[in-house]
Design an enzyme around this catalytic site. Structure first.
Site, PDB file in Angstrom:
ATOM      1  CG  HIS A 190     116.937 -43.833  12.139  1.00 36.19           C
ATOM      2  ND1 HIS A 190     116.727 -43.787  10.674  1.00 36.19           N
ATOM      3  CD2 HIS A 190     117.098 -45.199  12.238  1.00 36.19           C
ATOM      4  CE1 HIS A 190     116.573 -45.094  10.158  1.00 36.19           C
ATOM      5  NE2 HIS A 190     116.790 -45.564  11.202  1.00 36.19           N
ATOM      6  CE  LYS A 246     120.949 -44.988   9.256  1.00 34.26           C
ATOM      7  NZ  LYS A 246     119.502 -44.713   9.185  1.00 34.26           N
ATOM      8  CG  ASP A 292     139.895 -32.109   7.545  1.00 34.03           C
ATOM      9  OD1 ASP A 292     140.068 -32.335   8.735  1.00 34.03           O
ATOM     10  OD2 ASP A 292     140.631 -32.368   6.551  1.00 34.03           O
ATOM     11  CG  ASP A 334     108.001 -32.097 -11.276  1.00 33.67           C
ATOM     12  OD1 ASP A 334     107.335 -33.274 -11.462  1.00 33.67           O
ATOM     13  OD2 ASP A 334     107.419 -31.038 -10.791  1.00 33.67           O
ATOM     14  CG  HIS A 357     117.957 -49.935   4.934  1.00 35.35           C
ATOM     15  ND1 HIS A 357     118.958 -48.933   5.238  1.00 35.35           N
ATOM     16  CD2 HIS A 357     117.381 -50.105   5.743  1.00 35.35           C
ATOM     17  CE1 HIS A 357     118.615 -48.689   6.565  1.00 35.35           C
ATOM     18  NE2 HIS A 357     117.923 -49.283   6.815  1.00 35.35           N
ATOM     19  CE  LYS A 373     117.084 -45.458   5.622  1.00 41.03           C
ATOM     20  NZ  LYS A 373     116.163 -46.488   5.843  1.00 41.03           N
TER      21      LYS A 373
END
Length: 483
Positions: free
Chosen positions: A228, A230, A235, A410, A403, A405
């Site tokens: 899952h 991404k 380089d 703090d 979408h 996440k």
């Protein structure tokens, strides 16, 4: 055959069917118990299989707990083959001391996933799919040695073809280009019809690999054990990670009103080497062509921003991202701002959030008003009352799909990654996140969260859904360990 003979035959059929059902239930129940997984999840599967003997068995075959010892062993071999002593020296060369308040947190992450704290010269928030695509294309254009991409969803649509064209151009220039995609998430690109979209890229010299391809000779397709992640590495010095896939669904220029609201990160510096390490593991595990390049883990100047890459997956029982998020929540003294598209918390995660609210921490939860799964949306809403009773403020993002996440703790801690706040991301899929220690990044993440709040509505503490909806939410919650 007369009536009495039909009756006797019917009784015999019922008798043997009952025995088959009983024996299969005993065998499957024993098998599930021997998996030694979370008790709630185990009980949910046992109930499903025994109440729905046919349907439940089919659901279990596709979505149930799957043994990953063979996969785990294979990944360990790849990891051992990958890392030479020189590689290890390079990886561990940049090891800054974490802030005092994060000493134990950093140790927890390193012990649970094997990746150590690093540093970056730059950490940049990318608050949309279009911005992320522009940044990715710019980094690809500037590549001199190699380009590595790993995505759950890589669609051969307008967005995907733009990336493939850019990759093909660099491959013709002699840059080593490798693309790894998930078989289920990127099913169109991995299909026979998808070959025409890859033709130019492959002809130019680009390499392509599929993570856990679906095979007809497998009795149980690997539905849960997906990458899952991404990530993109350019380089070995610039890296991107977060929640944004390569698809028109996350590109505002293609779909101005419907594109997902999502978040990604651009990193420059030593932490990128750990992203590279993860990609090389996944590439080798997926059967990609052997990599013999000597510049995969280049030296880099230490940066001023502390970044800890956190990786987790079903090949490791430590649940590093799950542990890191719960530990960060326990550390909070002022605020916890959590954004996730799928909120189906484990018992320990739910307890951590409610405990924080009860001890006076400002806890805010942001979820989509309507996700792309009705069952998950209903399951999430079943937790709202318990959260609100403890003092958690719950907000639903209206309009397009939310979408992002992210986790904000703090004034000095922020996390962005691919993992949702649910059992699937914590335990069943391969995920990656970046924990960033620093006030500047924290302020940027807080400003983005507050901007998103302007597109949210607060869930009323006395919310009363219609009876059928409440029943659906209750049932969805029962299924939450399976989601």
């Amino acid at each position: 055959m007369n009536l009495s003979e039909w009756t006797i035959a019917g009784h015999a059929w019922t008798y043997w069917l009952g025995w088959i059902w009983t024996l299969s239930s005993l065998v499957l129940t024993t098998w599930i118990v021997m998996q030694r997984r979370a008790p709630v999840s185990t009980l949910a599967w046992i109930i499903t299989l025994n109440l729905l003997p046919v349907v439940g068995l089919a659901v279990y075959a596709y979505f149930g707990p799957q043994r990953v010892k063979r996969q785990r062993l294979k990944r360990w071999h790849k990891r051992a083959a990958l890392m030479s002593q020189e590689d290890l020296k390079t990886l561990r060369k940049d090891r800054p001391e974490p802030p005092i308040w994060a000493l134990q947190h950093a140790e927890l992450i390193e012990r649970s996933c094997g990746l150590q704290l690093a540093s970056c010269q730059e950490v940049k928030l990318l608050p949309s799919g279009a911005t992320t695509l522009d940044t990715l294309l710019q980094e690809i254009s500037a590549a001199q040695k190699h380009i590595h991409l790993e995505y759950y969803i890589f669609e051969p649509d307008i967005t995907g073809q733009a990336v493939l064209q850019a990759l093909a151009t660099k491959a013709r220039e002699g840059v080593r280009v490798r693309l790894l995609v998930d078989a289920i998430g990127s099913s169109r690109l991995c299909s026979r019809s998808g070959n025409r979209f890859l033709a130019d890229y492959l002809k130019a010299g680009g390499q392509f690999a599929i993570f856990h391809p679906r095979k007809l000779d497998r009795l149980r397709p690997l539905v849960n054990l997906r990458t899952h992640r991404k990530i993109a590495i350019i380089d070995g010095r610039a890296g991107l990670l977060g929640g944004i896939n390569i698809t028109d669904d996350e590109n505002e220029r293609v779909r101005p009103k419907e594109a997902y609201r999502d978040t990604h990160l651009l990193l420059r510096g030593g932490a990128v080497r750990w992203l590279q390490y993860l990609f090389l593991q996944d590439w080798g595990y997926a059967g990609g062509r052997q990599i013999t390049d000597e510049d995969m883990l280049p030296d880099d100047k230490p940066g001023s921003v502390h970044v800890h890459i956190v990786a987790s997956g079903p090949d490791n029982d430590s649940e590093a991202i799950h542990r890191a998020m719960i530990d960060a929540i326990h550390m909070a003294r002022e605020r916890i701002w959590l954004a996730t598209p799928y909120f189906v918390p484990t018992e320990s995660a739910l307890m951590a959030l409610t405990n924080a609210a009860l001890r006076g921490v400002s806890v805010k939860l942001m979820v989509p008003e309507k996700s792309d799964s009705r069952v998950v949306t209903a399951a999430a809403r079943s937790y709202f009352e318990e959260l609100q009773n403890a003092g958690v403020l719950v907000f639903e993002y209206t309009g397009r799909m939310f979408h992002a996440k992210t986790l904000l703790i703090d004034q000095y801690y922020g996390m962005v990654g691919s993992a949702n706040f649910d059992n699937r991301s914590f335990r069943l899929n391969f995920e990656v996140a970046a924990a960033v220690f620093g006030a500047d990044f924290n302020q940027q993440l807080a400003a983005m969260f507050e901007q998103d709040l302007s597109d949210c509505k607060r869930v009323h503490p006395q919310r009363r859904a219609p009876a059928p909806q409440r029943l659906f939410e209750a049932v969805a919650r029962l299924a939450s360990p399976l989601l």
